[in-house]
Structure formats: C-alpha cells, structure tokens
Design a protein around this motif. Structure first.
Motif, PDB file in Angstrom:
ATOM      1  N   ASN A 121       0.847  -1.200   0.000  1.00  0.00           N
ATOM      2  CA  ASN A 121       0.000   0.000   0.000  1.00  0.00           C
ATOM      3  C   ASN A 121       0.880   1.247   0.000  1.00  0.00           C
ATOM      4  OD1 ASN A 121      -2.971  -0.782   0.308  1.00  0.00           O
ATOM      5  ND2 ASN A 121      -2.024  -2.017   1.923  1.00  0.00           N
ATOM      6  N   ASN A 122       0.535   2.209  -0.834  1.00  0.00           N
ATOM      7  CA  ASN A 122       1.322   3.445  -0.917  1.00  0.00           C
ATOM      8  C   ASN A 122       0.484   4.700  -0.701  1.00  0.00           C
ATOM      9  OD1 ASN A 122      -0.117   3.509  -3.314  1.00  0.00           O
ATOM     10  ND2 ASN A 122       1.636   4.115  -4.583  1.00  0.00           N
ATOM     11  N   ASP A 123      -0.744   4.527  -0.196  1.00  0.00           N
ATOM     12  CA  ASP A 123      -1.601   5.684   0.068  1.00  0.00           C
ATOM     13  C   ASP A 123      -1.284   6.256   1.441  1.00  0.00           C
ATOM     14  OD1 ASP A 123      -2.599   3.473   1.392  1.00  0.00           O
ATOM     15  OD2 ASP A 123      -4.706   4.082   1.194  1.00  0.00           O
ATOM     16  N   ASN A 124      -0.011   6.534   1.648  1.00  0.00           N
ATOM     17  CA  ASN A 124       0.476   7.063   2.919  1.00  0.00           C
ATOM     18  C   ASN A 124       1.746   7.863   2.655  1.00  0.00           C
ATOM     19  OD1 ASN A 124       2.917   5.106   3.333  1.00  0.00           O
ATOM     20  ND2 ASN A 124       1.194   3.756   2.886  1.00  0.00           N
ATOM     21  N   VAL A 125       2.088   8.731   3.582  1.00  0.00           N
ATOM     22  CA  VAL A 125       3.228   9.615   3.382  1.00  0.00           C
ATOM     23  C   VAL A 125       4.540   8.849   3.280  1.00  0.00           C
ATOM     24  CG1 VAL A 125       3.579  10.026   5.863  1.00  0.00           C
ATOM     25  CG2 VAL A 125       4.319  11.747   4.211  1.00  0.00           C
ATOM     26  N   PHE A 126       4.651   7.717   3.945  1.00  0.00           N
ATOM     27  CA  PHE A 126       5.892   6.964   3.965  1.00  0.00           C
ATOM     28  C   PHE A 126       6.273   6.432   2.583  1.00  0.00           C
ATOM     29  CE2 PHE A 126       7.935   2.790   5.687  1.00  0.00           C
ATOM     30  CZ  PHE A 126       9.198   3.258   5.346  1.00  0.00           C
ATOM     31  N   LEU A 127       5.327   5.785   1.908  1.00  0.00           N
ATOM     32  CA  LEU A 127       5.643   5.097   0.653  1.00  0.00           C
ATOM     33  C   LEU A 127       5.065   5.780  -0.574  1.00  0.00           C
ATOM     34  CD1 LEU A 127       5.198   1.394   1.845  1.00  0.00           C
ATOM     35  CD2 LEU A 127       7.306   2.733   1.685  1.00  0.00           C
ATOM     36  N   GLN A 128       4.724   7.042  -0.469  1.00  0.00           N
ATOM     37  CA  GLN A 128       4.082   7.731  -1.583  1.00  0.00           C
ATOM     38  C   GLN A 128       4.979   7.894  -2.806  1.00  0.00           C
ATOM     39  OE1 GLN A 128       3.152  11.911  -0.876  1.00  0.00           O
ATOM     40  NE2 GLN A 128       4.653  11.998   0.783  1.00  0.00           N
ATOM     41  N   ASN A 160      -8.169  -1.887   6.011  1.00  0.00           N
ATOM     42  CA  ASN A 160      -7.798  -0.469   6.126  1.00  0.00           C
ATOM     43  C   ASN A 160      -6.541  -0.099   5.353  1.00  0.00           C
ATOM     44  OD1 ASN A 160      -9.946  -0.067   7.975  1.00  0.00           O
ATOM     45  ND2 ASN A 160      -8.666  -0.839   9.652  1.00  0.00           N
ATOM     46  N   GLY A 161      -5.967  -1.033   4.618  1.00  0.00           N
ATOM     47  CA  GLY A 161      -4.751  -0.737   3.863  1.00  0.00           C
ATOM     48  C   GLY A 161      -3.559  -0.461   4.752  1.00  0.00           C
ATOM     49  N   GLN A 162      -3.474  -1.180   5.879  1.00  0.00           N
ATOM     50  CA  GLN A 162      -2.400  -0.924   6.837  1.00  0.00           C
ATOM     51  C   GLN A 162      -1.161  -1.787   6.618  1.00  0.00           C
ATOM     52  OE1 GLN A 162      -5.666  -0.840  10.227  1.00  0.00           O
ATOM     53  NE2 GLN A 162      -3.665  -0.360  11.119  1.00  0.00           N
ATOM     54  N   ILE A 163      -1.251  -2.781   5.760  1.00  0.00           N
ATOM     55  CA  ILE A 163      -0.058  -3.569   5.439  1.00  0.00           C
ATOM     56  C   ILE A 163       0.755  -2.790   4.417  1.00  0.00           C
ATOM     57  CG2 ILE A 163       0.829  -5.740   4.495  1.00  0.00           C
ATOM     58  CD1 ILE A 163      -1.791  -7.062   5.395  1.00  0.00           C
ATOM     59  N   LEU A 164       1.962  -2.427   4.774  1.00  0.00           N
ATOM     60  CA  LEU A 164       2.802  -1.589   3.922  1.00  0.00           C
ATOM     61  C   LEU A 164       3.714  -2.398   3.019  1.00  0.00           C
ATOM     62  CD1 LEU A 164       3.944   1.099   6.520  1.00  0.00           C
ATOM     63  CD2 LEU A 164       1.979   1.183   4.977  1.00  0.00           C
ATOM     64  N   LEU A 165       4.369  -3.399   3.605  1.00  0.00           N
ATOM     65  CA  LEU A 165       5.427  -4.129   2.910  1.00  0.00           C
ATOM     66  C   LEU A 165       5.361  -5.610   3.240  1.00  0.00           C
ATOM     67  CD1 LEU A 165       8.165  -1.600   3.998  1.00  0.00           C
ATOM     68  CD2 LEU A 165       7.495  -1.913   1.603  1.00  0.00           C
ATOM     69  N   VAL A 181       3.423 -13.403   9.829  1.00  0.00           N
ATOM     70  CA  VAL A 181       2.096 -13.623   9.255  1.00  0.00           C
ATOM     71  C   VAL A 181       2.020 -12.930   7.893  1.00  0.00           C
ATOM     72  CG1 VAL A 181      -0.359 -13.068   9.508  1.00  0.00           C
ATOM     73  CG2 VAL A 181       0.956 -13.873  11.492  1.00  0.00           C
ATOM     74  N   GLU A 182       1.614 -13.687   6.870  1.00  0.00           N
ATOM     75  CA  GLU A 182       1.481 -13.143   5.513  1.00  0.00           C
ATOM     76  C   GLU A 182       2.765 -12.452   5.036  1.00  0.00           C
ATOM     77  OE1 GLU A 182      -1.095 -13.577   3.381  1.00  0.00           O
ATOM     78  OE2 GLU A 182      -1.943 -14.891   4.917  1.00  0.00           O
ATOM     79  N   GLN A 183       3.911 -12.841   5.600  1.00  0.00           N
ATOM     80  CA  GLN A 183       5.222 -12.280   5.225  1.00  0.00           C
ATOM     81  C   GLN A 183       5.262 -10.751   5.386  1.00  0.00           C
ATOM     82  OE1 GLN A 183       3.858 -14.941   2.922  1.00  0.00           O
ATOM     83  NE2 GLN A 183       4.794 -15.980   4.672  1.00  0.00           N
ATOM     84  N   ILE A 184       4.552 -10.256   6.381  1.00  0.00           N
ATOM     85  CA  ILE A 184       4.475  -8.811   6.611  1.00  0.00           C
ATOM     86  C   ILE A 184       5.795  -8.280   7.137  1.00  0.00           C
ATOM     87  CG2 ILE A 184       3.396  -7.026   8.051  1.00  0.00           C
ATOM     88  CD1 ILE A 184       0.788  -8.643   7.853  1.00  0.00           C
TER      89      ILE A 184
END
Length: 223
Positions: A121-128, A160-165, A181-184
């Motif tokens: 997910n990239n809808d955040n300031v970190f990965l935009q 909520n799109g909270q998994i980043l990577l 879990v899920e290779q998070i």
C-alpha cells in the motif's frame, strides 16, 4: 523539515538514521530517552534500530516505559508522524502505537542480509514515492522480526490498507523470511501517521554501500 531521532540505552542505529535524513536535506536532532518533551517544530519522530535496554524481557518491552514515550504517544495522538525501524518497530508495537507484535524468528537465528520487499500500500506519506507492487532491496538485521497478529487483526489491516510491505523474492512473489504472518515486513496505524518496519531503509542510501532503495522510502516524509 525537522526530524527527531530517539536514543535509548542500547540503540545503535541513531547515527545511521541521522545521516540518512540529513542526506535528504532534513534538520535532525537526537534526543535521549530521559527527555520528557520533543523538540519544537518536530515534523517526524523516528525510533531507530538497535537493542534498547539490551532487549531485556522482550525487544522494546522496557523502552515503552521511557519518559520520552509519553511525549511520542501524545504527538502521535495529535496526528504527528512517527516511524519505527527494526527495534523502533518493536517499541511502537509494545507501546500500542502499532497493531500486532514482534516475536522470535521462526528459525531462532539472527538474520542479517539484504532482502527484497514488495510495496503493498502506498496511500500514505511513507511510501508515496513508490508504486504498489514495486520491489526494493533493503537490509534486514533482527532476531525478533517475526510479525504476529491474530486473524481478526489481520482482516482489519487488510481492510484499512495498513499492510505496507511484504517480504518477497526479486520477482515480487511472497517469500518466507522469519515466519511473519502473511510475510508482513511493515505496517501502519489506522490513521496512517505511525509506521513501523523491520528492514533498515537508512542502511540503503548509497550505491557504494550496496543499494540506494531506501532513498525513495524515506523521501516520502519530506514531501
């Protein structure tokens, strides 16, 4: 931009983190864990990697009681941006600022190497600055990086799109590294102002050192 980097007894990545953000043009200040307030005009708080309090009890378990963490919690509650890297991620999870928990790697060994990550997910300031599905190659160095969350919690993260990577191979196919879990490899809070990941983007800032994929990851905070 003003970046405040936390320092606990046992922290060992604070100067790497300072260098990385200064390289991107930020003003960076390192503050000791016994402080009770954050510097004025702080735009981002970073809890860096290391072994705070010697990982006594559990990684990050004692750091959550440090005086500075009250200020960090208040800062985050008011919408301030917080990033936890490796031990910093463990501290934020122990403090309740991020969901889930970090436990011992499933192979019971310390893992230290470069490893590929996929942007979920990239809808955040970190990965935009990155695209969904992009694959980056970032160093990992941890003994307790096995991310765990229960089934209901995982559904919330996905909703909520909270998994980043996620850990993956060079082709972007999910790959087990430590039993997460899920290779998070990284998550954020529901409000998307608190972020945590086990890999070390601050160690991937220069091709001379093997990789500069960390640049785009951290650049998002300076937008």
């Amino acid at each position: 931009m003003k970046v405040t980097v936390l320092q606990f007894p046992g922290t060992n990545c604070e100067y790497d983190t300072k260098y990385a953000f200064e390289k991107l043009g930020a003003d960076v200040e390192i503050i000791w864990h016994e402080e009770t307030t954050l510097p004025e005009n702080t735009d981002l708080v970073v809890a860096p990697g290391g072994f705070s309090y010697g990982d006594y009890l559990r990684s990050g378990a004692l750091a959550k009681f440090a005086p500075i963490m009250n200020a960090v919690k208040e800062y985050a509650a008011n919408g301030g941006k917080v990033l936890g890297i490796c031990n910093g991620f463990q501290i934020l999870a122990e403090s309740g600022l991020l969901p889930g928990a970090l436990k011992r790697n499933d192979n019971l060994h310390f893992i230290s190497k470069h490893h590929h990550l996929k942007v979920v997910n990239n809808d955040n300031v970190f990965l935009q600055e990155l695209n969904i599905g992009d694959v980056v190659n970032i160093p990992v160095a941890h003994h307790d990086g096995n991310y765990f969350i229960d089934e209901d919690g995982l559904k919330e993260l996905e909703k909520n799109g909270q998994i980043l990577l996620q850990y993956c191979n060079k082709n972007g196919e999910n790959q087990i590294l430590n039993g997460s879990v899920e290779q998070i490899a990284g998550v954020c809070n529901k409000e998307k102002n608190v972020f945590g990941l086990m890999p070390h983007p601050e160690r991937a800032m220069e091709l001379l050192l093997g990789c500069d994929d960390g640049v785009k990851m951290l650049q998002g905070f300076l937008k």
